[in-house]
Design a protein around this motif. Structure first.
Motif, mmCIF file in Angstrom:
data_model
loop_
_atom_site.group_PDB
_atom_site.id
_atom_site.type_symbol
_atom_site.label_atom_id
_atom_site.label_comp_id
_atom_site.label_asym_id
_atom_site.label_seq_id
_atom_site.Cartn_x
_atom_site.Cartn_y
_atom_site.Cartn_z
ATOM 1 N N ARG A 204 -11.859 4.580 -1.663
ATOM 2 C CA ARG A 204 -11.477 5.883 -1.082
ATOM 3 C C ARG A 204 -10.215 6.460 -1.708
ATOM 4 O O ARG A 204 -9.691 7.455 -1.242
ATOM 5 C CB ARG A 204 -11.298 5.739 0.435
ATOM 6 N N ARG A 205 -9.722 5.817 -2.756
ATOM 7 C CA ARG A 205 -8.533 6.332 -3.425
ATOM 8 C C ARG A 205 -8.823 6.549 -4.899
ATOM 9 O O ARG A 205 -9.541 5.774 -5.514
ATOM 10 C CB ARG A 205 -7.361 5.350 -3.285
ATOM 11 N N ARG B 245 0.827 -1.213 0.000
ATOM 12 C CA ARG B 245 0.000 0.000 0.000
ATOM 13 C C ARG B 245 0.864 1.266 0.000
ATOM 14 O O ARG B 245 0.420 2.327 -0.428
ATOM 15 C CB ARG B 245 -0.912 0.007 1.232
ATOM 16 N N HIS C 157 1.340 3.349 -3.279
ATOM 17 C CA HIS C 157 0.386 4.355 -3.739
ATOM 18 C C HIS C 157 0.836 5.751 -3.334
ATOM 19 O O HIS C 157 0.744 6.703 -4.114
ATOM 20 C CB HIS C 157 -1.001 4.060 -3.167
ATOM 21 N N ILE D 89 -5.206 0.705 -8.053
ATOM 22 C CA ILE D 89 -4.292 0.300 -6.984
ATOM 23 C C ILE D 89 -3.560 -0.997 -7.342
ATOM 24 O O ILE D 89 -2.570 -1.340 -6.712
ATOM 25 C CB ILE D 89 -5.024 0.126 -5.637
ATOM 26 N N THR E 105 -9.495 -1.096 -8.125
ATOM 27 C CA THR E 105 -9.560 0.261 -7.583
ATOM 28 C C THR E 105 -9.947 0.197 -6.107
ATOM 29 O O THR E 105 -10.374 -0.843 -5.605
ATOM 30 C CB THR E 105 -10.590 1.111 -8.343
ATOM 31 N N HIS E 106 -9.815 1.320 -5.441
ATOM 32 C CA HIS E 106 -10.146 1.418 -4.014
ATOM 33 C C HIS E 106 -11.257 2.446 -3.850
ATOM 34 O O HIS E 106 -11.217 3.508 -4.488
ATOM 35 C CB HIS E 106 -8.905 1.843 -3.216
#
Length: 218
Positions: free
Chosen positions: A80-81, A16, A19, A85, A77-78
Motif C-alpha cells: 500500500r506504499r 515506519r 517513510h 521501505i 516494498t509495501h
C-alpha cells in the motif's frame, strides 16, 4: 556512484515513521562485518539505484566518514506504499569473488518474428555468475538477429563471457529460442437448441425410470 547513510537506533515498528519523513530504513552486512542498521534519503537511493541496479558497486558513505563498497542485494516494498521501505546492502571485498545474478537483455530482431511467423521463447532472464566485484557485467546482451528461422536457438555455451566471469549454470541450458507462432484454438460449442433437447431427453429418461420403479413396487 555515491550514497550517503547514517547509522540508526530506530528499530521495529517505530522505523515506519521514517517513510513519512522521506527516509528509508536499510542494513549493510557482508565481508567480515556485522549487520549495521542504517537510514538514508529515499529519493536519493532511488536515483542511485536507477543507475546502479544490482550489478554496479555503490560507494556507501556512513555517518559522513567511512566509505564502503556495496551492492544492492534486496529491496522490500509495501503493498500500500509507493517505493521501497527497506534495503539490504552487501559489503564486498574487492579481492574476493562473489556470486551475483546478472540480467539477460534481448537486442536485435529475428526475421521470423518480424514476418509474424514466430514467437520468442526466453526461459532464462538472468544468469548466476561468479567473479570479482569489479568485474560484474552490467547485463548479458543476446542478439536475436542471427536467429532467422524457426527452431533456431542460443544456449549458454553460445554466449561470450567476459574475462574473469564464470557462469554457474549448465552450459546446455536454453537462453532463447524462436518457436512457431501459436494459433488460438476456439472450442466448438454445442448449439443452445441442441443442448436443450439433450437436457430434455435426459429428464424424460429419468422420469421413465422413476415410473418403471413405481410400477415395480406396485
Amino acid at each position: 556512484m555515491q550514497l550517503k547513510a547514517a547509522t540508526r537506533d530506530l528499530l521495529g515498528k517505530r522505523s515506519r515513521r521514517l517513510h513519512g519523513e522521506g527516509k528509508l530504513a536499510a542494513v549493510v552486512y557482508g565481508h567480515d562485518t556485522k549487520p549495521t542498521p542504517l537510514v538514508l534519503d529515499r529519493l536519493e537511493f532511488q536515483k542511485v539505484f536507477l543507475k546502479s541496479g544490482r550489478t554496479h558497486l555503490v560507494d556507501l558513505v556512513v555517518d559522513a566518514g567511512r566509505t564502503e563498497k556495496v551492492l544492492v542485494r534486496e529491496i522490500q516494498t509495501h503493498p500500500r506504499r509507493l517505493g521501497p521501505i527497506h534495503v539490504d546492502f552487501y559489503q564486498v571485498n574487492l579481492e574476493e569473488k562473489i556470486t551475483v545474478e546478472v540480467p539477460v537483455h534481448l537486442v536485435g530482431e529475428s526475421a521470423a518474428v518480424k514476418r509474424g511467423d514466430a514467437d520468442i521463447l526466453q526461459p532464462i532472464h538472468s544468469l548466476r555468475v561468479e567473479c570479482l566485484p569489479s568485474d560484474i557485467p552490467e547485463a548479458f546482451e543476446v542478439d536475436l538477429t542471427p536467429l532467422e528461422e524457426i527452431e533456431s536457438e542460443i544456449r549458454i555455451s553460445d554466449l561470450k563471457m567476459p574475462k574473469g566471469v564464470t557462469v554457474l549454470i549448465d552450459p546446455e541450458e536454453l537462453v532463447v529460442k524462436i518457436i512457431k507462432k501459436r494459433e488460438m484454438k476456439v472450442e466448438e460449442e454445442v448449439p443452445t437448441a441442441e443442448a436443450a433437447v439433450v437436457g430434455e431427453g435426459e429428464v424424460a429418461e429419468g422420469e421413465e425410470a422413476s415410473e418403471e420403479t413405481a410400477e415395480t413396487k406396485e
